[in-house]
Write a protein that holds these residues in place. Structure first.
Motif, short mmCIF file in Angstrom:
data_model
loop_
_atom_site.label_atom_id
_atom_site.label_comp_id
_atom_site.label_asym_id
_atom_site.label_seq_id
_atom_site.Cartn_x
_atom_site.Cartn_y
_atom_site.Cartn_z
N SER A 174 56.92 19.50 -49.65
CA SER A 174 58.21 20.15 -49.89
C SER A 174 58.21 21.62 -49.49
N ALA A 175 57.03 22.27 -49.46
CA ALA A 175 56.97 23.69 -49.12
C ALA A 175 56.79 23.92 -47.62
N LEU A 176 56.85 22.85 -46.83
CA LEU A 176 56.56 22.95 -45.40
C LEU A 176 57.84 22.78 -44.57
N ASP A 177 57.81 23.32 -43.34
CA ASP A 177 58.94 23.12 -42.44
C ASP A 177 58.95 21.67 -41.96
N LEU A 178 60.06 21.25 -41.36
CA LEU A 178 60.26 19.84 -41.04
C LEU A 178 59.18 19.28 -40.12
N THR A 179 58.85 20.00 -39.05
CA THR A 179 57.86 19.50 -38.09
C THR A 179 56.49 19.34 -38.74
N THR A 180 56.10 20.36 -39.51
CA THR A 180 54.81 20.31 -40.20
C THR A 180 54.80 19.22 -41.25
N ARG A 181 55.94 19.03 -41.90
CA ARG A 181 56.05 17.99 -42.93
C ARG A 181 55.75 16.60 -42.34
N VAL A 182 56.30 16.34 -41.17
CA VAL A 182 56.07 15.04 -40.52
C VAL A 182 54.59 14.84 -40.22
N LYS A 183 53.94 15.90 -39.73
CA LYS A 183 52.51 15.80 -39.39
C LYS A 183 51.65 15.54 -40.62
N VAL A 184 51.97 16.20 -41.74
CA VAL A 184 51.18 16.02 -42.96
C VAL A 184 51.42 14.63 -43.54
N VAL A 185 52.66 14.14 -43.48
CA VAL A 185 52.95 12.77 -43.93
C VAL A 185 52.16 11.77 -43.10
N ASP A 186 52.13 11.98 -41.78
CA ASP A 186 51.36 11.10 -40.91
C ASP A 186 49.87 11.13 -41.28
N LEU A 187 49.36 12.32 -41.59
CA LEU A 187 47.96 12.45 -41.99
C LEU A 187 47.68 11.67 -43.27
N LEU A 188 48.56 11.80 -44.25
CA LEU A 188 48.38 11.07 -45.51
C LEU A 188 48.40 9.56 -45.28
N ALA A 189 49.29 9.10 -44.40
CA ALA A 189 49.36 7.68 -44.09
C ALA A 189 48.08 7.19 -43.42
N GLU A 190 47.54 8.00 -42.51
CA GLU A 190 46.29 7.64 -41.83
C GLU A 190 45.13 7.58 -42.81
N LEU A 191 45.03 8.56 -43.70
CA LEU A 191 43.95 8.59 -44.68
C LEU A 191 44.03 7.41 -45.63
N LYS A 192 45.25 7.07 -46.03
CA LYS A 192 45.43 5.92 -46.91
C LYS A 192 44.93 4.65 -46.24
N GLN A 193 45.27 4.48 -44.97
CA GLN A 193 44.88 3.28 -44.24
C GLN A 193 43.37 3.24 -44.02
N GLU A 194 42.80 4.34 -43.57
CA GLU A 194 41.37 4.39 -43.25
C GLU A 194 40.48 4.20 -44.47
N ARG A 195 40.87 4.83 -45.57
CA ARG A 195 40.01 4.87 -46.75
C ARG A 195 40.46 3.91 -47.85
N ASP A 196 41.49 3.12 -47.58
CA ASP A 196 42.05 2.21 -48.57
C ASP A 196 42.38 2.95 -49.86
N LEU A 197 42.98 4.13 -49.69
CA LEU A 197 43.33 4.96 -50.83
C LEU A 197 44.51 4.39 -51.60
N THR A 198 44.47 4.57 -52.90
CA THR A 198 45.65 4.36 -53.74
C THR A 198 46.38 5.70 -53.81
N LEU A 199 47.68 5.70 -53.52
CA LEU A 199 48.44 6.94 -53.44
C LEU A 199 49.60 6.90 -54.42
N VAL A 200 49.69 7.95 -55.25
CA VAL A 200 50.85 8.14 -56.12
C VAL A 200 51.45 9.49 -55.78
N MET A 201 52.73 9.51 -55.43
CA MET A 201 53.35 10.73 -54.94
C MET A 201 54.66 11.02 -55.65
#
Length: 254
Positions: A174-201
């Motif tokens: 929420s504290a990031l600009d739109l372009t950066t926000r998309v990149k960080v969301v993509d990173l979280l999605a990749e980490l969840k997939q790679e590490r089989d993370l449980t995510l609560v947001m």
């Protein structure tokens, strides 16, 4: 399958308050699941996140970790819990100690949990920073030398450095600009997939919820009014409050 985290009829009332912040909430987080907590400001989302982190104790009801009641006085359980459950906070600047170099910040969970010394932590810190897309010299620098998006990547590196099973995120973009926000969301999605993370947001941004979370729980004034698959909750909401929440999202005129 046993939920990794579970709230059963949980109520929270802070000392001196006239009303409950959270009232009678039951919620289960399955291993590998991604769950969003949504609602207006003051709905109780962050309080639920603090309950799941073990930072707030319920006035009544039970918080469970791997099927067992979470007991802060049980040092063995809490050691396992702290290693398994890590958090990323909303403001990356305030959550990073400005007096410490990035290497020390990212290594903090390893040292506080007694997993590594400063020397043995260094390779794990380097790996975590590389995984979130930051250059090798990041470790020797200070938080103020980075942009908001880079600081949030540092915070994510700190959260994943001890290989947790669960990542709790409080408005992580929420504290990031739109372009950066998309990149960080993509990173979280990749980490969840790679590490089989449980995510609560926790998030106000329903577009982020729709792209990242499989399930959604909707809170209104401390009560859980609707939960289910994100596609169903956001696409065909049943509760009037959920419909109002979705209807309040700004849309460009056509």
């Amino acid at each position: 399958m046993t939920p990794v985290l579970q709230l059963t009829d949980v109520t929270v009332r802070y000392r001196g308050a006239a009303t409950d912040v959270v009232q009678g909430v039951s919620l289960a987080v399955e291993p590998g699941q991604s769950l969003a907590l949504v609602g207006e400001s003051g709905a109780g989302k962050t309080t639920l996140l603090r309950l799941l982190l073990g930072l707030t104790r319920p006035t009544s009801g039970t918080v469970r970790f791997d099927g067992e009641p979470l007991t802060p006085r049980d040092r063995r359980q809490m050691r396992t819990f702290r290693r398994s459950v890590q958090c990323v906070f909303q403001d990356p600047y305030s959550s990073l100690d400005p007096r410490r170099r990035v290497a020390a910040i990212v290594a903090e969970p390893l040292r506080s949990l007694g997993l590594d010394s400063r020397k043995t932590a260094a390779p794990k810190v380097a790996t975590a920073l590389e995984r979130v897309g930051l250059p090798a010299d990041t470790a020797s620098r200070y938080p103020h030398e980075f942009s908001g998006g880079q600081r949030q990547r540092i915070a994510i590196a700190r959260a994943i450095v001890c290989d947790p099973r669960v990542l709790l995120a409080d408005e992580p973009v929420s504290a990031l600009d739109l372009t950066t926000r998309v990149k960080v969301v993509d990173l979280l999605a990749e980490l969840k997939q790679e590490r089989d993370l449980t995510l609560v947001m926790v998030s106000h941004d329903l577009s982020v919820v729709a792209s990242l979370c499989e399930r959604t729980a909707v809170l209104e004034r401390g009560r859980l009014v609707e939960q289910g698959a994100t596609e169903q909750v956001l696409g065909a909401p049943e509760h009037p409050y959920t419909r109002r929440l979705i209807g309040s999202v700004p849309r460009l005129p056509v």
